[in-house]
Design an enzyme around this catalytic site. Structure first.
Site, PDB file in Angstrom:
ATOM      1  N   GLU A   1      18.459  42.344  45.355  1.00 20.93           N
ATOM      2  CA  GLU A   1      19.119  41.108  45.829  1.00 20.93           C
ATOM      3  C   GLU A   1      19.393  41.126  47.336  1.00 20.93           C
ATOM      4  O   GLU A   1      20.520  40.918  47.785  1.00 20.93           O
ATOM      5  CB  GLU A   1      20.421  40.880  45.045  1.00 20.93           C
TER       6      GLU A   1
ATOM      7  N   GLU B   1      17.037  40.985  35.933  1.00 20.73           N
ATOM      8  CA  GLU B   1      18.452  40.813  35.569  1.00 20.73           C
ATOM      9  C   GLU B   1      18.584  39.443  34.931  1.00 20.73           C
ATOM     10  O   GLU B   1      18.329  38.421  35.583  1.00 20.73           O
ATOM     11  CB  GLU B   1      19.369  40.915  36.785  1.00 20.73           C
TER      12      GLU B   1
HETATM   13  O1  AHR Z   1      24.325  43.195  36.967  1.00 24.67           O
HETATM   14  C1  AHR Z   1      25.449  43.046  37.777  1.00 24.67           C
HETATM   15  C2  AHR Z   1      25.100  42.721  39.222  1.00 24.67           C
HETATM   16  O2  AHR Z   1      24.557  41.429  39.277  1.00 24.67           O
HETATM   17  C3  AHR Z   1      24.036  43.573  39.867  1.00 24.67           C
HETATM   18  O3  AHR Z   1      24.557  44.722  40.441  1.00 24.67           O
HETATM   19  C4  AHR Z   1      23.492  42.679  40.934  1.00 24.67           C
HETATM   20  O4  AHR Z   1      22.162  42.949  41.240  1.00 24.67           O
HETATM   21  C5  AHR Z   1      23.732  41.282  40.406  1.00 24.67           C
HETATM   22  O5  AHR Z   1      24.349  40.478  41.321  1.00 24.67           O
END
Ligand code: AHR
Length: 508
Positions: free
Chosen positions: A176, A295
């Site tokens: 990210e 994610e």
């Molecule tokens: O999964 C939780 C968080 O969400 C992770 O660390 C990040 O990549 C995202 O913002």
């Protein structure tokens, strides 16, 4: 007049989207909250093995058949020194972990995680730090993990007790990097350059690896989808995947609108696919960049609670969403969405796996249990292997606050040709009514119904706790099959898995 709440569908074994890459059933363990400490690792727990890994948790992970697990972050990786987590445990430093403002003891690190993943039957998807670090730390790490021997870093791994290289195949180039919350946030041009150069060095060490470049952190980012376009424009030749991240929540308590949110996920996937293909055309390239949805989940229940936590403690209970039944329905619909894009979504990670926005919960020094979202994930992972078929579906629709023409019925189907099984995943989003479904399955001659699994509950807010499993599946689904027509009654707000198989005859 035809019943307006009737759905019809054609499923034909020749209407194929793509082989499902099993890695879409991946998950994620970050050094965050109690995912590692108190989750997968808790020496002293009655269920801990000789390495301190909780066997009760390992058994739940194995039941899910998780093929790949992303590690060690997440936001955490952007200020992580991987060297802190290798070598004798007593010499490892305690550090301030900046992403989640905790204390990281480094008791677990790369080697232990590789061991844990092996025990879980999963591959590792390793992320490198492109926030505070870059090419040098990444090329050293891959030399440590993947080079056989005879060099400084590979021999250090051997000195740490790991004679054979770990052969980690899948690597994330940071995490990210577009996000202002990220330590070392980068513009797309800055990120594209460091991703390209780091990827190049890593592939010089081990040309067999696959690399995932960061895309946008979610669709609301102001730089989406320009971030993807610029990054790929710079790093196209070095990377193999672009990552997508997305979490949903039901903050306004509007279940109809909430259950439609996988339509946003569908749009996200289409936009990123188009962006990849635009850059492919621009580069006159023959290579296709695929999507790593590394994610995805529901995340909103714990946010208020987490704001009140004290900083700088070890493994605090962060992001411990307690999932309810409606969350399981949306998770099921998100899995369906990814299956319907099986031609481009080749990896995905439910974020995360244990305690932190997770299907598995544990109590420190106590028991472990399955959250509601465990079940759609389990069913998709176990039964959703084969070829994703294109369902020709006609479903009644509704409008919600943010979406129009939302089909009440979501569907994906996976055909396992070798095992002679067809699995149909269905969600009925109707808040009140059963929807009858007729499916033309004439191309599956000789198939019969093996089981019809249903996850349903009269209370959308019902959740599972350590003492009470309120939301669990049953196999009394209402369906029948005759003359190439499958009839099913899809109960209101339900997740359905209809499994057909070829009836074995005694003829040889
Ligand atoms: O999964 C939780 C968080 O969400 C992770 O660390 C990040 O990549 C995202 O913002």
């Amino acid at each position: 007049m035809a019943n307006k709440l009737q759905a019809t569908m054609v499923l034909d074994k020749s209407y194929q989207i793509s082989e499902v890459d099993q890695r879409i059933y991946g998950s994620f363990i970050e050094h965050l909250g109690r995912a590692v400490y108190g989750g997968i690792y808790e020496p002293g727990h009655p269920e801990a093995d000789e390495q301190g890994f909780r066997k009760d948790v390992l058994n739940l992970v194995k039941e899910l058949q998780v093929p790949i697990v992303r590690y060690p972050g997440g936001n955490m990786v952007s200020a992580y020194n991987w060297e802190d987590g290798v070598g004798p445990k007593e010499e490892r430093p305690r550090r301030l972990e900046l992403a989640w403002r905790t204390i990281e003891t480094n008791e677990m690190g790369t080697n232990e995680f590789v061991d844990w993943a092996k025990k879980a039957g999963a591959d590792v998807m390793m992320a490198v730090n492109l926030g505070t670090r870059g090419i040098d730390a990444a090329r050293n790490l891959i030399e440590y993990t993947n080079h056989p021997s005879g060099t400084y870093w590979s021999d250090l791994r051997r000195a740490h007790g790991y004679e054979q290289p770990h052969q980690i195949k899948t690597w994330c180039l940071g995490n990210e990097m577009d996000g202002p919350w990220q330590v070392g946030q980068k513009t797309a041009a800055e990120y594209g350059k460091i991703a390209k150069e780091t990827g190049k060095a890593m592939k010089l060490v081990d040309p067999t690896i696959e690399l995932v470049a960061c895309g946008s952190s979610n669709t609301d980012m102001p730089t989406f989808p320009e971030y993807e376009a610029t990054t790929l424009d710079i790093a196209y030749d070095e990377v193999d995947f672009i990552s997508l991240h997305q979490y949903y929540g039901n903050n306004s308590n509007d279940p109809a609108n909430y259950l439609a949110k996988n339509m946003d996920m569908d749009h996200f996937i289409k936009t990123v696919t188009a962006t990849c293909d635009y850059i492919k055309a621009k580069h006159r390239s023959k290579k296709t960049i695929n999507l790593s949805f590394d994610e995805w989940n529901v995340w909103y229940h714990s946010r208020e609670h987490d704001e009140k936590l004290e900083p700088w403690t070890v493994a605090p209970p962060q992001l411990e969403d307690v999932y309810n039944f409606e969350d399981a329905l949306l998770v099921g619909s998100m899995l369906i969405t990814m299956l319907r894009h099986a031609d481009r979504v080749k990896m995905a990670c439910m974020a995360q796996l244990v305690n932190v926005i997770a299907p598995i919960m544990t109590e420190n020094n106590g028991q472990s249990w399955k959250q509601t979202i465990y079940y759609p994930y389990l069913h998709a992972s176990v039964f959703g292997r084969g070829v994703s078929l294109q369902p020709i579906l006609s479903s009644p629709k509704y409008d919600s606050k943010d979406f129009t023409d939302v089909p009440f019925i979501d569907c994906a189907a996976v055909y396992d040709e070798q095992g002679e099984e067809l699995t149909i995943f269905l969600v009925n989003k109707h808040l009140e009514d059963t929807i009858p479904l007729d499916v033309d399955v004439r191309s599956f001659e000789g198939y019969t119904i093996k089981e019809h699994i249903v996850l349903e509950h009269h209370d959308l807010k019902a959740a599972n706790t350590k003492d009470t499993a309120r939301v669990t599946p049953h196999t009394n689904g209402d369906s029948s099959l005759a003359d190439g027509k499958l009839h099913a009654q899809l109960h209101r707000t339900s997740w359905n898995v209809i499994r057909l198989h070829k009836t074995k005859t005694n003829e040889s």
